[in-house]
Design a protein around this motif. Structure first.
Motif, PDB file in Angstrom:
ATOM      1  N   THR A 117       0.833  -1.199   0.000  1.00 27.87           N
ATOM      2  CA  THR A 117       0.000   0.000   0.000  1.00 27.87           C
ATOM      3  C   THR A 117       0.871   1.255   0.000  1.00 27.87           C
ATOM      4  O   THR A 117       2.044   1.226   0.380  1.00 27.87           O
ATOM      5  N   GLU A 118       0.255   2.358  -0.402  1.00 30.34           N
ATOM      6  CA  GLU A 118       0.989   3.617  -0.457  1.00 30.34           C
ATOM      7  C   GLU A 118       1.305   4.128   0.948  1.00 30.34           C
ATOM      8  O   GLU A 118       0.529   3.946   1.891  1.00 30.34           O
ATOM      9  N   VAL A 119       2.437   4.781   1.069  1.00 30.00           N
ATOM     10  CA  VAL A 119       2.802   5.447   2.320  1.00 30.00           C
ATOM     11  C   VAL A 119       1.729   6.488   2.650  1.00 30.00           C
ATOM     12  O   VAL A 119       1.221   7.187   1.769  1.00 30.00           O
ATOM     13  N   GLU A 120       1.378   6.590   3.931  1.00 31.04           N
ATOM     14  CA  GLU A 120       0.319   7.508   4.330  1.00 31.04           C
ATOM     15  C   GLU A 120       0.766   8.962   4.182  1.00 31.04           C
ATOM     16  O   GLU A 120       1.929   9.299   4.327  1.00 31.04           O
ATOM     17  N   ASN A 121      -0.203   9.816   3.906  1.00 40.89           N
ATOM     18  CA  ASN A 121       0.079  11.240   3.732  1.00 40.89           C
ATOM     19  C   ASN A 121       0.693  11.839   4.994  1.00 40.89           C
ATOM     20  O   ASN A 121       0.264  11.543   6.110  1.00 40.89           O
ATOM     21  N   LEU A 122       1.717  12.652   4.811  1.00 41.02           N
ATOM     22  CA  LEU A 122       2.434  13.368   5.868  1.00 41.02           C
ATOM     23  C   LEU A 122       3.221  12.442   6.798  1.00 41.02           C
ATOM     24  O   LEU A 122       3.596  12.858   7.898  1.00 41.02           O
ATOM     25  N   HIS A 123       3.472  11.210   6.349  1.00 42.07           N
ATOM     26  CA  HIS A 123       4.389  10.363   7.117  1.00 42.07           C
ATOM     27  C   HIS A 123       5.734  11.071   7.236  1.00 42.07           C
ATOM     28  O   HIS A 123       6.263  11.591   6.253  1.00 42.07           O
ATOM     29  N   VAL A 124       6.307  11.087   8.444  1.00 41.42           N
ATOM     30  CA  VAL A 124       7.568  11.799   8.685  1.00 41.42           C
ATOM     31  C   VAL A 124       8.740  10.863   8.421  1.00 41.42           C
ATOM     32  O   VAL A 124       8.912   9.845   9.102  1.00 41.42           O
ATOM     33  N   PHE A 125       9.561  11.208   7.438  1.00 36.89           N
ATOM     34  CA  PHE A 125      10.746  10.416   7.117  1.00 36.89           C
ATOM     35  C   PHE A 125      11.985  10.894   7.866  1.00 36.89           C
ATOM     36  O   PHE A 125      12.912  10.129   8.101  1.00 36.89           O
ATOM     37  N   SER A 126      11.999  12.160   8.230  1.00 36.81           N
ATOM     38  CA  SER A 126      13.147  12.711   8.949  1.00 36.81           C
ATOM     39  C   SER A 126      12.681  13.882   9.799  1.00 36.81           C
ATOM     40  O   SER A 126      11.846  14.683   9.343  1.00 36.81           O
ATOM     41  N   ALA A 127      13.199  13.986  11.003  1.00 36.31           N
ATOM     42  CA  ALA A 127      12.880  15.097  11.898  1.00 36.31           C
ATOM     43  C   ALA A 127      14.181  15.596  12.516  1.00 36.31           C
ATOM     44  O   ALA A 127      14.883  14.834  13.182  1.00 36.31           O
ATOM     45  N   VAL A 128      14.490  16.855  12.285  1.00 30.73           N
ATOM     46  CA  VAL A 128      15.736  17.453  12.763  1.00 30.73           C
ATOM     47  C   VAL A 128      15.408  18.660  13.629  1.00 30.73           C
ATOM     48  O   VAL A 128      14.561  19.477  13.257  1.00 30.73           O
TER      49      VAL A 128
END
Length: 319
Positions: A211-222
């Protein structure tokens, strides 16, 4: 009177392209994966007439997928393309524009200074230019031509969208996003997320679920405790509670957004530079094994050639 069936075998020999091996990311940057590929921006093009008009750039400076004699689907000899701003998403957020200050950012790597081991940054010179030329730095720090992508809090300019498109006949496993980020001063945005933008042309698939990655999934947080620079090479697979490979099917795109927050006053700037995306091509017709799209037949051809013989039936009438 009856019919006799005669089976004739015509053996097919696989025909490979004559383009030769594709120039993948080289040197220490490939992390032991000779099939690694990347696209990346070292400089940025204005969306309008001046440096405060946002960024609209569909020509990454670095692109290891250039093939002078492309085989199968491609875009002007490229198996991967990318966009910033307009066309990167339905909204096409473009940040604030281009900073031409050459006194910061513009370092020698895409993302992390750690090259060849986790977190697997890349030497810029290990990625060929988009025309197939040897990799080189464009506008190094302290030199003319150096630039970065600037952001400020004013309602829209704290957001910047970018995308990658798989132009090949094979699945692309998107593995990392690389970037250098700078908090400009004490009033500048201090938090930076990279989020996925579902919808539109975006369709990045989780291998674990299909399935597609969900909207606004956080891949990186700095987060920046104080003004300064961080070089980031974010593993996309490891951003999930249960890590999973992320796949981009032939002809599909994936869109992302830089999202700056936490400024103490409006209009104070932060910047992004040396933005790149990296991963590997996979053969979806052969267990998603690693593949070089320039030296193998297209999937349609592969299916035909996988058959070792073509059976032709001739009927002979016999009295």
């Amino acid at each position: 009177m009856h019919f006799q069936t005669k089976v004739v075998f015509a053996v097919l020999t696989p025909m490979l392209t004559s383009s030769g091996a594709l120039a993948a990311v080289s040197g220490a940057s490939n992390g032991g994966n000779p099939f690694l590929h990347a696209i990346g921006w070292q400089t940025f093009q204005n969306a309008g007439a001046n440096n405060n008009s946002g960024i609209a750039d569909a020509t990454p400076d670095s692109n290891s997928t250039f093939d002078a004699t492309p085989f199968g689907s491609n875009n002007n000899g490229l198996y991967l393309t990318g966009r910033i701003g307009a066309g990167a998403s339905p909204l096409g957020r473009a940040g604030y524009g281009q900073s031409t200050n050459n006194g910061f950012l513009n370092g020698p790597t895409f993302g992390s200074n750690t090259v060849g081991s986790a977190p697997f940054g890349m030497n810029i010179e290990d990625v060929t230019l988009a025309d197939g030329s040897a990799g080189q730095r464009i506008g190094a720090q302290g030199q003319a031509g150096a630039s970065s992508w600037k952001f400020r809090t004013d309602g829209n300019s704290e957001f910047g969208d970018f995308s990658i498109t798989n132009e090949s006949d094979f699945t692309f496993r998107l593995e990392r996003i690389h970037f250098d980020a700078r908090r400009g001063n004490a009033n500048s945005p201090s938090n930076l997320d990279v989020v996925y933008l579902a919808g539109g042309d975006s369709n990045l698939i989780r291998a674990s679920t299909g399935t597609e990655v969900e909207n606004l999934h956080v891949f990186s947080a700095v987060s920046f405790g104080s003004p300064g620079t961080q070089n980031v090479s974010a593993s996309l697979a490891n951003s999930f509670t249960t890590p999973t490979a992320l796949r981009l099917a032939p002809g599909e795109s994936a869109s992302f957004r830089f999202r700056w927050t936490g400024s103490l006053s409006d209009f104070a700037e932060s910047q992004i530079d040396n933005l790149a995306l990296s991963g590997s091509f996979l053969d979806q017709n052969n267990g998603f094994s690693l593949i070089d799209p320039s030296t193998v037949p297209t999937p349609a051809s592969s299916l035909l050639l996988a058959s070792s013989a073509l059976v032709m039936t001739k009927r002979r009438r016999k009295a």
